[in-house]
Design an enzyme around this catalytic site. Structure first.
Site, PDB file in Angstrom:
ATOM      1  N   ASN A   9       0.872  -1.183   0.000  1.00  0.00           N
ATOM      2  CA  ASN A   9       0.000   0.000   0.000  1.00  0.00           C
ATOM      3  C   ASN A   9       0.905   1.228   0.000  1.00  0.00           C
ATOM      4  OD1 ASN A   9      -1.826   2.022   0.466  1.00  0.00           O
ATOM      5  ND2 ASN A   9      -2.333   1.409   2.569  1.00  0.00           N
ATOM      6  N   TRP A  10       1.001   1.856  -1.163  1.00  0.00           N
ATOM      7  CA  TRP A  10       1.921   2.994  -1.279  1.00  0.00           C
ATOM      8  C   TRP A  10       1.328   4.303  -0.761  1.00  0.00           C
ATOM      9  CZ3 TRP A  10       4.291   2.292  -6.891  1.00  0.00           C
ATOM     10  CH2 TRP A  10       5.195   1.235  -6.862  1.00  0.00           C
ATOM     11  N   LYS A  11       0.076   4.263  -0.359  1.00  0.00           N
ATOM     12  CA  LYS A  11      -0.578   5.460   0.206  1.00  0.00           C
ATOM     13  C   LYS A  11      -0.338   6.667  -0.700  1.00  0.00           C
ATOM     14  CE  LYS A  11      -0.117   3.417   4.755  1.00  0.00           C
ATOM     15  NZ  LYS A  11      -0.147   3.611   6.177  1.00  0.00           N
ATOM     16  N   HIS A  97      -9.774   1.681   4.628  1.00  0.00           N
ATOM     17  CA  HIS A  97      -8.520   1.822   5.380  1.00  0.00           C
ATOM     18  C   HIS A  97      -8.718   2.828   6.521  1.00  0.00           C
ATOM     19  CE1 HIS A  97      -4.368   2.860   6.293  1.00  0.00           C
ATOM     20  NE2 HIS A  97      -4.037   1.716   5.731  1.00  0.00           N
ATOM     21  N   GLU A 161      -6.004  -4.444  10.820  1.00  0.00           N
ATOM     22  CA  GLU A 161      -5.032  -3.368  10.971  1.00  0.00           C
ATOM     23  C   GLU A 161      -5.342  -2.548  12.219  1.00  0.00           C
ATOM     24  OE1 GLU A 161      -2.906  -2.597   7.011  1.00  0.00           O
ATOM     25  OE2 GLU A 161      -4.352  -1.016   7.379  1.00  0.00           O
ATOM     26  N   GLY A 167       1.339   2.612  10.648  1.00  0.00           N
ATOM     27  CA  GLY A 167       2.243   3.753  10.463  1.00  0.00           C
ATOM     28  C   GLY A 167       2.990   4.176  11.713  1.00  0.00           C
ATOM     29  N   SER A 199       2.773  -1.792  10.448  1.00  0.00           N
ATOM     30  CA  SER A 199       4.207  -1.832  10.764  1.00  0.00           C
ATOM     31  C   SER A 199       4.865  -3.169  10.435  1.00  0.00           C
ATOM     32  CB  SER A 199       4.438  -1.446  12.235  1.00  0.00           C
ATOM     33  OG  SER A 199       3.951  -0.146  12.477  1.00  0.00           O
ATOM     34  N   GLY A 220       2.611  -1.075   4.399  1.00  0.00           N
ATOM     35  CA  GLY A 220       2.638   0.340   4.025  1.00  0.00           C
ATOM     36  C   GLY A 220       4.071   0.808   3.840  1.00  0.00           C
TER      37      GLY A 220
HETATM   38  P1  PGA Z   1       2.296   0.573   7.729  1.00  0.00           P
HETATM   39  O1  PGA Z   1       0.891   0.733   6.998  1.00  0.00           O
HETATM   40  O2  PGA Z   1       2.894  -0.717   7.246  1.00  0.00           O
HETATM   41  O3  PGA Z   1       3.090   1.769   7.293  1.00  0.00           O
HETATM   42  O4  PGA Z   1       2.022   0.544   9.184  1.00  0.00           O
HETATM   43  C1  PGA Z   1       0.054  -0.364   6.793  1.00  0.00           C
HETATM   44  C2  PGA Z   1      -1.213   0.112   6.151  1.00  0.00           C
HETATM   45  O5  PGA Z   1      -1.609   1.237   6.440  1.00  0.00           O
HETATM   46  O6  PGA Z   1      -1.837  -0.584   5.348  1.00  0.00           O
END
Ligand code: PGA
Length: 244
Positions: A9-11, A97, A161, A167, A199, A220
């Site tokens: 997930n590149w956000k 999300h 999640e 994050g 994470s 992410g």
């Molecule tokens: P993260 O994000 O790996 O940076 O915690 C995961 C996500 O939001 O899908």
């Protein structure tokens, strides 16, 4: 044993040229044709999708996903990207999300409508859930669809999640994630797939994908780096081989 799913997930990161650079590095690090136990899904931003679609079509075992979809069908909805539009490029869509809930006020009702749109166009929704309580915010007909009533037979995925893990660099424990995955399968259906997200990185991926009811990971931050993402895939491939 099903293939495990490793999702990037590149956000709100990566321009077209950055995405192309990433792909170049990724291809140098991993021979996707040799992946027997893992399917890979990359979810860039909408504007990057068309360019990535060309690249990814050459790679067996790698698919594209979107990070969101409109809850409406096509129509007078300025700024929206519908499932019908996405169908040309992606097979998966991340829905609900926690960042969409937090910054854009998305509700369980919205998640339900987005899932409807995905299923209508044969896209596989990856529905994010941060807690057991959040599950009950979904419309009840959503649960019915997950229980195998979906007429298209589209597989359905959940991503557990927890908010404290997304994050933050502070993942949940693999045991908690396993417990949640098992619970959700017992309550809804054994046929759905449950991923863990929050994470995940190259160091801790193994501890999650080795859990019996965790069918993959949603990554992410660590997916922004092609080498680290490739390492997560290799670890998952190795781990799942052991259970075949
Ligand atoms: P993260 O994000 O790996 O940076 O915690 C995961 C996500 O939001 O899908």
């Amino acid at each position: 044993m099903e293939k495990k799913l490793v999702v990037a997930n590149w956000k709100g990161y990566k321009t077209v040229s950055e995405a192309q650079e990433w792909m170049k590095e990724f291809r140098a690090m991993i021979v996707v044709q040799q992946l027997n136990n893992v399917s890979v899904v990359i979810c860039p931003s909408f504007v990057v999708l068309p360019r990535m679609a060309d690249e990814v079509s050459k790679l067996e075992g790698v698919k594209l996903g979107a990070q969101d979809v409109s809850k409406f069908g096509e129509g007078q909805y300025t700024g929206e990207v519908s499932a019908k539009m996405l169908r040309d490029f992606v097979s998966f869509v991340i829905v609900g999300h926690s960042e969409r809930r937090k910054y854009f006020g998305e509700t369980g009702e919205d998640v339900g409508r987005k899932v409807e749109q995905c299923l209508k166009y044969d896209l596989i929704p990856i529905v994010c859930v941060s807690s057991v309580q959040e599950l009950s915010s979904f419309p009840s007909d959503l649960a019915c669809r997950q229980a195998g009533l979906n007429p298209n037979g589209t597989i359905f995925a959940y991503a557990y999640e927890p908010l404290s893990a997304v994050g933050t660099g502070e993942p949940d424990t693999p045991e908690n994630a396993q417990e949640f995955a098992l619970k959700i399968k017992k309550e809804i259906s054994r046929d759905i797939r449950v991923l863990y997200g929050g994470s995940v990185n190259a160091k801790n991926a193994k501890s999650f994908v080795s859990q019996s009811d965790i069918d993959g990971v949603l990554v992410g931050q660590a997916s922004l780096d092609a080498e680290e993402f490739a390492d997560i895939i290799k670890t998952t491939e190795q781990e799942n081989k052991g259970t075949l």
